[in-house]
Design a protein around this motif. Structure first.
Motif, PDB file in Angstrom:
ATOM      1  N   LEU A  62      25.289 162.595  26.519  1.00  0.00           N
ATOM      2  CA  LEU A  62      26.572 162.718  27.205  1.00  0.00           C
ATOM      3  C   LEU A  62      27.295 161.375  27.302  1.00  0.00           C
ATOM      4  CD1 LEU A  62      25.524 165.090  30.124  1.00  0.00           C
ATOM      5  CD2 LEU A  62      26.783 165.689  28.054  1.00  0.00           C
ATOM      6  N   GLY A  63      26.707 160.329  26.686  1.00  0.00           N
ATOM      7  CA  GLY A  63      27.344 159.017  26.692  1.00  0.00           C
ATOM      8  C   GLY A  63      26.928 158.122  27.847  1.00  0.00           C
ATOM      9  N   TRP A  64      25.890 158.502  28.589  1.00  0.00           N
ATOM     10  CA  TRP A  64      25.402 157.726  29.727  1.00  0.00           C
ATOM     11  C   TRP A  64      23.986 157.259  29.425  1.00  0.00           C
ATOM     12  CZ3 TRP A  64      28.444 156.824  34.071  1.00  0.00           C
ATOM     13  CH2 TRP A  64      29.663 157.494  34.078  1.00  0.00           C
ATOM     14  N   GLY A  65      23.816 156.519  28.323  1.00  0.00           N
ATOM     15  CA  GLY A  65      22.499 156.196  27.795  1.00  0.00           C
ATOM     16  C   GLY A  65      21.789 155.007  28.410  1.00  0.00           C
ATOM     17  N   ILE A  66      22.426 154.274  29.290  1.00  0.00           N
ATOM     18  CA  ILE A  66      21.770 153.107  29.874  1.00  0.00           C
ATOM     19  C   ILE A  66      21.402 153.406  31.320  1.00  0.00           C
ATOM     20  CG2 ILE A  66      22.058 150.690  30.579  1.00  0.00           C
ATOM     21  CD1 ILE A  66      23.670 150.265  28.069  1.00  0.00           C
ATOM     22  N   GLU A  67      20.119 153.162  31.616  1.00  0.00           N
ATOM     23  CA  GLU A  67      19.621 153.304  32.983  1.00  0.00           C
ATOM     24  C   GLU A  67      19.171 151.940  33.469  1.00  0.00           C
ATOM     25  OE1 GLU A  67      17.031 156.840  34.090  1.00  0.00           O
ATOM     26  OE2 GLU A  67      16.738 156.680  31.923  1.00  0.00           O
ATOM     27  N   ALA A  68      19.317 151.723  34.751  1.00  0.00           N
ATOM     28  CA  ALA A  68      18.861 150.470  35.344  1.00  0.00           C
ATOM     29  C   ALA A  68      18.464 150.723  36.783  1.00  0.00           C
ATOM     30  CB  ALA A  68      19.966 149.414  35.279  1.00  0.00           C
ATOM     31  N   PHE A  69      17.660 149.822  37.293  1.00  0.00           N
ATOM     32  CA  PHE A  69      17.337 149.796  38.716  1.00  0.00           C
ATOM     33  C   PHE A  69      17.869 148.490  39.265  1.00  0.00           C
ATOM     34  CE2 PHE A  69      14.366 152.920  37.217  1.00  0.00           C
ATOM     35  CZ  PHE A  69      14.332 153.840  38.249  1.00  0.00           C
ATOM     36  N   THR A  70      18.537 148.570  40.387  1.00  0.00           N
ATOM     37  CA  THR A  70      19.082 147.370  41.011  1.00  0.00           C
ATOM     38  C   THR A  70      18.500 147.238  42.410  1.00  0.00           C
ATOM     39  OG1 THR A  70      21.130 147.470  39.743  1.00  0.00           O
ATOM     40  CG2 THR A  70      21.186 146.209  41.789  1.00  0.00           C
ATOM     41  N   GLU A  71      17.953 146.055  42.666  1.00  0.00           N
ATOM     42  CA  GLU A  71      17.478 145.731  44.003  1.00  0.00           C
ATOM     43  C   GLU A  71      18.675 145.248  44.813  1.00  0.00           C
ATOM     44  OE1 GLU A  71      14.592 142.651  43.478  1.00  0.00           O
ATOM     45  OE2 GLU A  71      13.136 143.983  42.500  1.00  0.00           O
ATOM     46  N   LEU A  72      18.781 145.711  46.051  1.00  0.00           N
ATOM     47  CA  LEU A  72      19.848 145.267  46.944  1.00  0.00           C
ATOM     48  C   LEU A  72      19.218 144.596  48.164  1.00  0.00           C
ATOM     49  CD1 LEU A  72      22.219 148.385  47.010  1.00  0.00           C
ATOM     50  CD2 LEU A  72      22.422 146.347  45.592  1.00  0.00           C
ATOM     51  N   THR A 133      21.505 140.783  44.658  1.00  0.00           N
ATOM     52  CA  THR A 133      21.081 141.877  43.785  1.00  0.00           C
ATOM     53  C   THR A 133      20.181 141.325  42.690  1.00  0.00           C
ATOM     54  OG1 THR A 133      22.945 141.667  42.249  1.00  0.00           O
ATOM     55  CG2 THR A 133      23.245 143.160  44.120  1.00  0.00           C
ATOM     56  N   LYS A 134      19.401 142.198  42.122  1.00  0.00           N
ATOM     57  CA  LYS A 134      18.615 141.898  40.927  1.00  0.00           C
ATOM     58  C   LYS A 134      18.546 143.194  40.148  1.00  0.00           C
ATOM     59  CE  LYS A 134      13.983 140.587  39.388  1.00  0.00           C
ATOM     60  NZ  LYS A 134      12.624 140.225  39.868  1.00  0.00           N
ATOM     61  N   THR A 135      18.917 143.162  38.864  1.00  0.00           N
ATOM     62  CA  THR A 135      18.991 144.382  38.081  1.00  0.00           C
ATOM     63  C   THR A 135      17.964 144.351  36.955  1.00  0.00           C
ATOM     64  OG1 THR A 135      21.324 144.654  38.607  1.00  0.00           O
ATOM     65  CG2 THR A 135      20.517 145.817  36.661  1.00  0.00           C
ATOM     66  N   LEU A 136      17.313 145.494  36.776  1.00  0.00           N
ATOM     67  CA  LEU A 136      16.291 145.661  35.748  1.00  0.00           C
ATOM     68  C   LEU A 136      16.717 146.807  34.836  1.00  0.00           C
ATOM     69  CD1 LEU A 136      13.578 145.663  38.476  1.00  0.00           C
ATOM     70  CD2 LEU A 136      13.866 143.804  36.851  1.00  0.00           C
ATOM     71  N   LEU A 137      16.817 146.558  33.531  1.00  0.00           N
ATOM     72  CA  LEU A 137      17.186 147.596  32.572  1.00  0.00           C
ATOM     73  C   LEU A 137      15.968 148.439  32.220  1.00  0.00           C
ATOM     74  CD1 LEU A 137      19.508 145.748  30.047  1.00  0.00           C
ATOM     75  CD2 LEU A 137      20.147 147.494  31.696  1.00  0.00           C
ATOM     76  N   VAL A 138      16.165 149.737  32.099  1.00  0.00           N
ATOM     77  CA  VAL A 138      15.089 150.650  31.713  1.00  0.00           C
ATOM     78  C   VAL A 138      15.039 150.705  30.190  1.00  0.00           C
ATOM     79  CG1 VAL A 138      14.302 153.056  31.765  1.00  0.00           C
ATOM     80  CG2 VAL A 138      15.337 152.026  33.808  1.00  0.00           C
ATOM     81  N   LEU A 139      13.877 150.403  29.630  1.00  0.00           N
ATOM     82  CA  LEU A 139      13.677 150.499  28.177  1.00  0.00           C
ATOM     83  C   LEU A 139      13.123 151.861  27.785  1.00  0.00           C
ATOM     84  CD1 LEU A 139      12.151 146.974  27.479  1.00  0.00           C
ATOM     85  CD2 LEU A 139      14.529 147.710  27.235  1.00  0.00           C
ATOM     86  N   GLY A 140      12.377 152.462  28.651  1.00  0.00           N
ATOM     87  CA  GLY A 140      11.766 153.776  28.415  1.00  0.00           C
ATOM     88  C   GLY A 140      11.175 154.246  29.714  1.00  0.00           C
ATOM     89  N   SER A 141      10.723 155.480  29.751  1.00  0.00           N
ATOM     90  CA  SER A 141      10.139 155.993  30.985  1.00  0.00           C
ATOM     91  C   SER A 141       9.067 157.023  30.684  1.00  0.00           C
ATOM     92  CB  SER A 141      11.213 156.596  31.896  1.00  0.00           C
ATOM     93  OG  SER A 141      11.783 157.732  31.289  1.00  0.00           O
ATOM     94  N   TRP A 142       8.223 157.222  31.651  1.00  0.00           N
ATOM     95  CA  TRP A 142       7.159 158.218  31.617  1.00  0.00           C
ATOM     96  C   TRP A 142       6.900 158.595  33.057  1.00  0.00           C
ATOM     97  CZ3 TRP A 142       2.302 158.226  33.907  1.00  0.00           C
ATOM     98  CH2 TRP A 142       1.422 159.211  33.470  1.00  0.00           C
ATOM     99  N   SER A 143       6.580 159.825  33.318  1.00  0.00           N
ATOM    100  CA  SER A 143       6.279 160.214  34.685  1.00  0.00           C
ATOM    101  C   SER A 143       5.128 161.196  34.708  1.00  0.00           C
ATOM    102  CB  SER A 143       7.509 160.806  35.374  1.00  0.00           C
ATOM    103  OG  SER A 143       7.882 162.011  34.740  1.00  0.00           O
TER     104      SER A 143
END
Length: 148
Positions: A62-72, A133-143
């Motif tokens: 859907l064009g939203w291919g980047i995920e990240a986690f940001t610490e606040l 803030t500190k941002t971490l990009l997601v390269l892949g995931s597993w759950s």
């Protein structure tokens, strides 16, 4: 805590795999009647174990291919409700986790590209009493599902 037996766990596993699975299919896989499976699903909904059904979406398509986690990080006097409000006012935020210790919150965001990520981080930095803030990009995931 509600009493959940192994058959209930089987029902939950089948629904986690495919929330649109029919009672007939589950009955055949578990070895129960269709009516018995329906009663179990109804009971699991009634006691609040099943809280809803959802669809899994491939956001990259859907064009939203980047995920990240940001610490606040916030000043120590900031109420938790303010931390949550800061993040929920940003539509790209998918989840908010308030946590003990440093940082104060971890948020999950989805964006179109890195420029869009920068805009979202800038918006979060300007919101409320955010001190860092500190941002971490997601390269892949597993759950893993605790039900197996």
């Amino acid at each position: 805590m509600p009493e959940i037996d192994e058959i209930d766990h089987q029902v939950l596993r089948l629904l986690r795999e495919d929330g649109r699975r029919t009672f007939s299919e589950m009955a055949e896989r578990i070895g129960l009647s269709v009516a018995a499976v329906k009663r179990r699903v109804d009971r699991l909904k009634e006691i609040g174990v099943i809280t809803g059904f959802s669809v899994q979406i491939d956001y990259a398509k859907l064009g939203w291919g980047i995920e990240a986690f940001t610490e606040l990080r916030y000043p120590g006097t900031t109420p938790v409700s303010e931390i949550i409000r800061t993040a929920t006012d940003v539509p790209e935020v998918q989840e908010v986790f308030t946590i003990a210790g440093d940082p104060d919150a971890l948020i999950h965001v989805r964006v179109r590209d890195l420029g869009h990520l920068q805009q979202v981080i800038d918006r979060l930095r300007r919101a409320g009493d955010v001190t860092g803030t500190k941002t971490l990009l997601v390269l892949g995931s597993w759950s893993r599902d605790v039900l197996g």
